[in-house]
Design an enzyme around this catalytic site. Structure first.
Site, PDB file in Angstrom:
ATOM      1  N   PRO A  85      71.587  59.609 -29.746  1.00 31.42           N
ATOM      2  CA  PRO A  85      70.730  60.610 -30.382  1.00 31.42           C
ATOM      3  C   PRO A  85      71.528  61.486 -31.345  1.00 31.42           C
ATOM      4  O   PRO A  85      72.613  61.963 -31.024  1.00 31.42           O
ATOM      5  CB  PRO A  85      70.218  61.427 -29.186  1.00 31.42           C
ATOM      6  CG  PRO A  85      70.275  60.477 -28.036  1.00 31.42           C
ATOM      7  CD  PRO A  85      71.494  59.645 -28.286  1.00 31.42           C
ATOM      8  N   GLU A  86      70.983  61.659 -32.542  1.00 29.23           N
ATOM      9  CA  GLU A  86      71.616  62.488 -33.565  1.00 29.23           C
ATOM     10  C   GLU A  86      70.750  63.732 -33.764  1.00 29.23           C
ATOM     11  O   GLU A  86      69.835  63.999 -32.985  1.00 29.23           O
ATOM     12  CB  GLU A  86      71.789  61.670 -34.834  1.00 29.23           C
ATOM     13  CG  GLU A  86      72.611  60.393 -34.607  1.00 29.23           C
ATOM     14  CD  GLU A  86      72.728  59.500 -35.839  1.00 29.23           C
ATOM     15  OE1 GLU A  86      72.645  60.022 -36.971  1.00 29.23           O
ATOM     16  OE2 GLU A  86      72.893  58.276 -35.668  1.00 29.23           O
TER      17      GLU A  86
END
Length: 275
Positions: A2-3
């Protein structure tokens, strides 16, 4: 992993479930991975913020006034496969019980981490402590970015370092570089290149946040929102994961290489590595 868009989506989705609630219990069996979480018990969540790829829960004494400063921060890093769920799963690692119910931290590969610290005490978290400006904030200034990019090494690893700008990971670095027509291994960006990249980062990150992030594949280890729904930005990828398919801009097949040990996608025609 996840960014920023996925973490920001997570923050927005779980904020109504946690803000104003008192944490009653934090259950897990890995104190080395979830440090000092017992300190959150009995404290009220005053708010949820985000820094790069980190979630920050501001905690205060349960009987503190709304405008009292928070006395602790509950830091969450989702790792590669972490995310919150409304129901327990076979990969639930942490159960967060509040006076409003339970929230479950789901993490198949166990790379997620949590810690409760005094606000700003990030000595043990060098990435968080040394992080650059938020890409969608006023602190992310074009002039500063252009100046720093003039002496950067290979641009994609530079972006992934989190120092020039926070929250940009593998997916969105590939997408922003494709949009800006810059080869991922290019060094020492010219002012015009750096300006294109600056604006590409802002556009890509903003669009990805609005779309709820990117969900890749349908396995348990892939990012989902807290209610199990996928993000929508994966349908708008131009480069990331598109190797062997035509570039939407010129028709050349997207290529894949490894740069700084990360799979990297680019168009050989649109993104030429100059001397």
């Amino acid at each position: 992993m996840p960014e920023l868009p996925e973490v920001e989506t997570t923050r927005r989705k779980i904020e109504p479930l946690l803000k104003g609630r008192t944490i009653l219990r934090v259950q897990h069996d890995a104190p080395h991975r979830y440090a000092n979480t017992h300190l959150a018990e009995g404290r009220r969540v005053q708010g949820l913020s985000r820094r790069g790829k980190y979630l920050l829960l501001q905690l205060a004494a349960a009987d503190a006034a709304e405008d009292d400063p928070h006395d602790l921060e509950f830091i969450v890093h989702l790792g590669m496969t972490g995310g919150f769920r409304l129901e327990s799963t076979p990969h639930t690692r942490v159960t967060l019980t509040t006076d409003g119910g339970e929230l479950y931290f789901h993490d198949p590969r166990r790379f997620g981490k949590m810690a409760v610290v005094t606000p700003g005490a990030y000595a043990g978290m060098p990435t968080l402590a040394g992080m650059g400006p938020e890409p969608l904030s006023d602190d992310f200034r074009e002039a500063d970015f252009v100046k720093a990019a003039a002496t950067c090494g290979a641009v994609k690893p530079w972006l992934l370092s989190q120092k020039p700008v926070s929250g940009v990971g593998n997916i969105y670095a590939d997408e922003a570089l494709w949009e800006a027509r810059i080869h991922p291994a290019q060094t020492r960006l010219k002012p015009a290149e750096a300006k294109r990249l600056y604006h590409a980062i802002r556009r890509v990150m903003g669009d990805a946040v609005n779309a709820g992030g990117s969900s890749l594949g349908d396995g348990l280890g892939n990012y989902r929102q807290h209610d199990g729904e996928p993000g929508g930005f994966q349908d708008r990828h131009h480069a990331y994961g598109k190797d062997g398919t035509p570039c939407p801009r010129c028709g050349t097949d997207i290529a894949k290489t490894v740069l700084a040990q990360r799979g990297t996608h680019y168009c050989p025609t649109c993104q030429v590595l100059r001397p």
